[in-house]
Design a protein around this motif. Structure first.
Motif, PDB file in Angstrom:
ATOM      1  N   HIS A   1       0.719  -1.229  -0.008  1.00 43.85           N
ATOM      2  CA  HIS A   1       0.003  -0.080   0.282  1.00 43.85           C
ATOM      3  C   HIS A   1       0.906   1.207  -0.019  1.00 43.85           C
ATOM      4  O   HIS A   1       0.362   2.148  -0.360  1.00 43.85           O
ATOM      5  CB  HIS A   1      -1.005  -0.023   1.121  1.00 43.85           C
ATOM      6  N   LEU A   2       2.012   1.390   0.397  1.00 47.34           N
ATOM      7  CA  LEU A   2       2.983   2.299   0.304  1.00 47.34           C
ATOM      8  C   LEU A   2       3.412   2.432  -1.086  1.00 47.34           C
ATOM      9  O   LEU A   2       3.386   3.814  -1.420  1.00 47.34           O
ATOM     10  CB  LEU A   2       4.118   2.137   1.190  1.00 47.34           C
ATOM     11  N   ASN A   3       3.522   1.524  -1.973  1.00 48.91           N
ATOM     12  CA  ASN A   3       3.888   1.302  -3.263  1.00 48.91           C
ATOM     13  C   ASN A   3       2.705   1.969  -3.911  1.00 48.91           C
ATOM     14  O   ASN A   3       2.799   2.932  -4.896  1.00 48.91           O
ATOM     15  CB  ASN A   3       4.171   0.108  -3.790  1.00 48.91           C
TER      16      ASN A   3
ATOM     17  N   GLN B   1      -1.086   9.216  16.966  1.00 52.97           N
ATOM     18  CA  GLN B   1      -1.437   7.468  17.225  1.00 52.97           C
ATOM     19  C   GLN B   1      -3.007   7.340  16.639  1.00 52.97           C
ATOM     20  O   GLN B   1      -3.749   8.012  16.647  1.00 52.97           O
ATOM     21  CB  GLN B   1      -1.380   7.127  18.602  1.00 52.97           C
ATOM     22  N   PHE B   2      -2.886   6.017  15.951  1.00 54.30           N
ATOM     23  CA  PHE B   2      -4.079   5.600  15.350  1.00 54.30           C
ATOM     24  C   PHE B   2      -4.454   4.104  15.891  1.00 54.30           C
ATOM     25  O   PHE B   2      -3.618   3.435  16.051  1.00 54.30           O
ATOM     26  CB  PHE B   2      -3.892   5.839  13.761  1.00 54.30           C
ATOM     27  N   ARG B   3      -5.871   4.022  16.075  1.00 55.48           N
ATOM     28  CA  ARG B   3      -6.139   2.756  16.186  1.00 55.48           C
ATOM     29  C   ARG B   3      -7.573   2.420  15.853  1.00 55.48           C
ATOM     30  O   ARG B   3      -8.251   3.405  15.352  1.00 55.48           O
ATOM     31  CB  ARG B   3      -6.505   2.784  17.967  1.00 55.48           C
ATOM     32  N   ASN B   4      -7.854   1.037  15.742  1.00 54.33           N
ATOM     33  CA  ASN B   4      -9.256   0.679  15.547  1.00 54.33           C
ATOM     34  C   ASN B   4      -9.349   1.252  13.988  1.00 54.33           C
ATOM     35  O   ASN B   4      -8.885   0.838  13.071  1.00 54.33           O
ATOM     36  CB  ASN B   4     -10.378   1.230  16.528  1.00 54.33           C
ATOM     37  N   ASN B   5     -10.649   1.757  13.901  1.00 52.95           N
ATOM     38  CA  ASN B   5     -10.853   2.223  12.365  1.00 52.95           C
ATOM     39  C   ASN B   5     -10.458   3.743  11.985  1.00 52.95           C
ATOM     40  O   ASN B   5     -10.953   4.471  11.194  1.00 52.95           O
ATOM     41  CB  ASN B   5     -12.477   2.152  12.371  1.00 52.95           C
ATOM     42  N   ASP B   6      -9.444   4.258  12.722  1.00 55.67           N
ATOM     43  CA  ASP B   6      -8.763   5.583  12.499  1.00 55.67           C
ATOM     44  C   ASP B   6      -8.345   5.281  11.292  1.00 55.67           C
ATOM     45  O   ASP B   6      -7.447   4.454  10.831  1.00 55.67           O
ATOM     46  CB  ASP B   6      -7.819   5.765  13.483  1.00 55.67           C
ATOM     47  N   GLN B   7      -8.434   6.453  10.277  1.00 58.93           N
ATOM     48  CA  GLN B   7      -7.721   6.492   9.056  1.00 58.93           C
ATOM     49  C   GLN B   7      -6.243   7.182   9.375  1.00 58.93           C
ATOM     50  O   GLN B   7      -5.889   8.172  10.086  1.00 58.93           O
ATOM     51  CB  GLN B   7      -8.468   7.659   8.416  1.00 58.93           C
ATOM     52  N   ILE B   8      -5.368   6.546   8.970  1.00 53.76           N
ATOM     53  CA  ILE B   8      -3.853   6.890   9.115  1.00 53.76           C
ATOM     54  C   ILE B   8      -3.789   7.968   8.182  1.00 53.76           C
ATOM     55  O   ILE B   8      -4.006   8.342   7.057  1.00 53.76           O
ATOM     56  CB  ILE B   8      -3.021   5.652   8.582  1.00 53.76           C
ATOM     57  N   ILE B   9      -3.105   9.111   9.040  1.00 50.99           N
ATOM     58  CA  ILE B   9      -2.574  10.432   8.537  1.00 50.99           C
ATOM     59  C   ILE B   9      -1.280  10.552   8.616  1.00 50.99           C
ATOM     60  O   ILE B   9      -0.624  10.414   9.464  1.00 50.99           O
ATOM     61  CB  ILE B   9      -3.376  11.438   9.207  1.00 50.99           C
ATOM     62  N   SER B  10      -0.515  10.548   7.361  1.00 54.94           N
ATOM     63  CA  SER B  10       0.730  10.586   6.898  1.00 54.94           C
ATOM     64  C   SER B  10       0.889  12.011   6.261  1.00 54.94           C
ATOM     65  O   SER B  10       0.634  12.099   5.043  1.00 54.94           O
ATOM     66  CB  SER B  10       1.258   9.288   6.314  1.00 54.94           C
TER      67      SER B  10
ATOM     68  N   PHE C   1       2.882  10.860   3.164  1.00 50.22           N
ATOM     69  CA  PHE C   1       2.037  10.059   2.108  1.00 50.22           C
ATOM     70  C   PHE C   1       0.431  10.284   2.374  1.00 50.22           C
ATOM     71  O   PHE C   1      -0.195   9.567   3.055  1.00 50.22           O
ATOM     72  CB  PHE C   1       2.332   8.594   2.593  1.00 50.22           C
ATOM     73  N   PRO C   2       0.097  11.418   2.186  1.00 45.76           N
ATOM     74  CA  PRO C   2      -1.329  11.767   2.103  1.00 45.76           C
ATOM     75  C   PRO C   2      -2.269  10.948   1.175  1.00 45.76           C
ATOM     76  O   PRO C   2      -3.372  10.899   1.689  1.00 45.76           O
ATOM     77  CB  PRO C   2      -1.197  13.036   1.541  1.00 45.76           C
ATOM     78  N   THR C   3      -1.843  10.236   0.424  1.00 48.76           N
ATOM     79  CA  THR C   3      -2.442   9.210  -0.370  1.00 48.76           C
ATOM     80  C   THR C   3      -2.483   7.926   0.112  1.00 48.76           C
ATOM     81  O   THR C   3      -3.040   7.057  -0.338  1.00 48.76           O
ATOM     82  CB  THR C   3      -2.007   9.259  -1.877  1.00 48.76           C
ATOM     83  N   PHE C   4      -2.033   7.762   1.317  1.00 48.05           N
ATOM     84  CA  PHE C   4      -2.150   6.408   2.027  1.00 48.05           C
ATOM     85  C   PHE C   4      -3.348   6.157   2.495  1.00 48.05           C
ATOM     86  O   PHE C   4      -3.823   6.572   3.489  1.00 48.05           O
ATOM     87  CB  PHE C   4      -0.858   6.179   3.226  1.00 48.05           C
TER      88      PHE C   4
ATOM     89  N   LEU D   1      -5.512   3.810   4.193  1.00 50.08           N
ATOM     90  CA  LEU D   1      -5.995   2.780   5.099  1.00 50.08           C
ATOM     91  C   LEU D   1      -6.163   3.127   6.504  1.00 50.08           C
ATOM     92  O   LEU D   1      -5.891   4.063   6.995  1.00 50.08           O
ATOM     93  CB  LEU D   1      -4.862   1.730   5.146  1.00 50.08           C
ATOM     94  N   THR D   2      -7.073   2.198   7.215  1.00 44.53           N
ATOM     95  CA  THR D   2      -7.195   2.518   8.794  1.00 44.53           C
ATOM     96  C   THR D   2      -6.250   1.455   9.539  1.00 44.53           C
ATOM     97  O   THR D   2      -5.640   0.804   8.774  1.00 44.53           O
ATOM     98  CB  THR D   2      -8.710   1.945   9.044  1.00 44.53           C
ATOM     99  N   ALA D   3      -6.283   1.826  10.755  1.00 43.12           N
ATOM    100  CA  ALA D   3      -5.287   1.073  11.411  1.00 43.12           C
ATOM    101  C   ALA D   3      -5.673  -0.549  11.530  1.00 43.12           C
ATOM    102  O   ALA D   3      -4.872  -1.444  11.375  1.00 43.12           O
ATOM    103  CB  ALA D   3      -5.334   1.469  12.874  1.00 43.12           C
ATOM    104  N   ASN D   4      -6.957  -0.728  11.676  1.00 50.17           N
ATOM    105  CA  ASN D   4      -7.678  -1.920  11.499  1.00 50.17           C
ATOM    106  C   ASN D   4      -7.050  -2.760  10.292  1.00 50.17           C
ATOM    107  O   ASN D   4      -6.797  -3.824  10.236  1.00 50.17           O
ATOM    108  CB  ASN D   4      -8.900  -1.831  12.041  1.00 50.17           C
ATOM    109  N   GLN D   5      -7.053  -2.060   9.262  1.00 47.79           N
ATOM    110  CA  GLN D   5      -6.828  -2.983   8.027  1.00 47.79           C
ATOM    111  C   GLN D   5      -5.280  -3.161   7.949  1.00 47.79           C
ATOM    112  O   GLN D   5      -5.074  -4.246   7.297  1.00 47.79           O
ATOM    113  CB  GLN D   5      -7.039  -1.769   6.554  1.00 47.79           C
ATOM    114  N   ILE D   6      -4.620  -2.332   8.553  1.00 48.25           N
ATOM    115  CA  ILE D   6      -3.209  -2.889   8.596  1.00 48.25           C
ATOM    116  C   ILE D   6      -2.885  -4.164   9.968  1.00 48.25           C
ATOM    117  O   ILE D   6      -2.428  -4.969   9.372  1.00 48.25           O
ATOM    118  CB  ILE D   6      -2.312  -1.809   8.946  1.00 48.25           C
ATOM    119  N   PHE D   7      -3.505  -3.903  10.759  1.00 50.94           N
ATOM    120  CA  PHE D   7      -3.630  -4.927  11.768  1.00 50.94           C
ATOM    121  C   PHE D   7      -4.132  -6.519  11.380  1.00 50.94           C
ATOM    122  O   PHE D   7      -3.636  -7.598  11.741  1.00 50.94           O
ATOM    123  CB  PHE D   7      -4.395  -4.524  13.101  1.00 50.94           C
ATOM    124  N   ASN D   8      -5.269  -6.356  10.264  1.00 57.38           N
ATOM    125  CA  ASN D   8      -5.787  -7.517   9.773  1.00 57.38           C
ATOM    126  C   ASN D   8      -5.369  -7.807   8.658  1.00 57.38           C
ATOM    127  O   ASN D   8      -5.859  -8.231   7.831  1.00 57.38           O
ATOM    128  CB  ASN D   8      -7.350  -7.413   9.836  1.00 57.38           C
TER     129      ASN D   8
END
Length: 207
Positions: free
Chosen positions: A53-55, A180-189, A192-195, A197-204
């Motif tokens: 997803h970074l790619n 910090q991001f948990r559960n269904n928080d959208q990752i904010i970078s 990488f503003p185009t990243f 995913l939510t935290a849970n999508q990465i955890f799962n």
């Protein structure tokens, strides 16, 4: 689990010693070689999923010709007593012309070469949260993520009760500001503003 090999050596001695074929990874922590197990199982899944997803994010930024994720590299810290092999590192091809040891040894010494470093937490969580964050901040690495999918980090880092957490450290005026991001928080970078995913999508993660 990490294992330290206690003889103190220099960074160049570490690089000269580093074995070509190995079943574990090695890092240099303040002159001491530390043995780290190679990622297995879910650790590898989470790492691979994040790389994919970074790619995608890199492509969406139209940076695919200049930003890339190498298979491996070693980051030499500012004081030169430590060398880390990140789980994920995003490099800037244009900046690598200033890296004298990149082509021959895959060594990164200049912060401008790095867009992002990611560590996926295992039993060495103290290194990720304390030592590496301090060293990357001192180097001037723009952004550093810690993906703690099993909530292994200490309560002082991820709070109580402990829960899976992604910590994003972004450099502002020479200091890391952490979100910090948990559960269904959208990752904010910021990098990488185009990243997308939510935290849970990465955890799962599923590759």
């Amino acid at each position: 689990m990490s294992q330290a090999l206690t003889k103190s050596i220099t960074f160049d001695e570490f690089i000269e010693w580093y074995p070509e074929n190995f079943e574990v990874r090695y890092e240099l922590h303040d002159g001491v070689i530390v043995e780290r197990a190679k990622p297995r199982g879910k650790h590898s899944r989470v790492t691979g999923f994040t790389i994919n997803h970074l790619n995608i994010a890199i492509a969406n930024l139209n940076k695919e010709d200049i930003w890339f994720i190498p298979r491996e590299s070693i980051v030499k810290t500012s004081v030169g007593k430590s060398g880390y092999e990140p789980d994920i590192i995003v490099l800037d091809e244009q900046a690598l012309i200033h890296e004298k040891r990149w082509e021959s040894e895959s060594i990164i010494e200049i912060a401008d070469s790095v867009k992002l470093i990611v560590e996926v937490v295992s039993t060495n969580w103290r290194d990720d949260y304390s030592k590496k964050s301090a060293d990357y901040e001192e180097m001037g690495i723009q952004e550093y993520w810690i993906i703690d999918y099993e909530a292994l980090g200490g309560k002082r880092f991820i709070g109580a009760p402990k829960q899976p957490t992604i910590s994003v450290y972004h450099l502002i005026d020479g200091e890391y500001i952490m979100t910090q991001f948990r559960n269904n928080d959208q990752i904010i970078s910021p990098i990488f503003p185009t990243f997308n995913l939510t935290a849970n999508q990465i955890f799962n993660a599923h590759l």
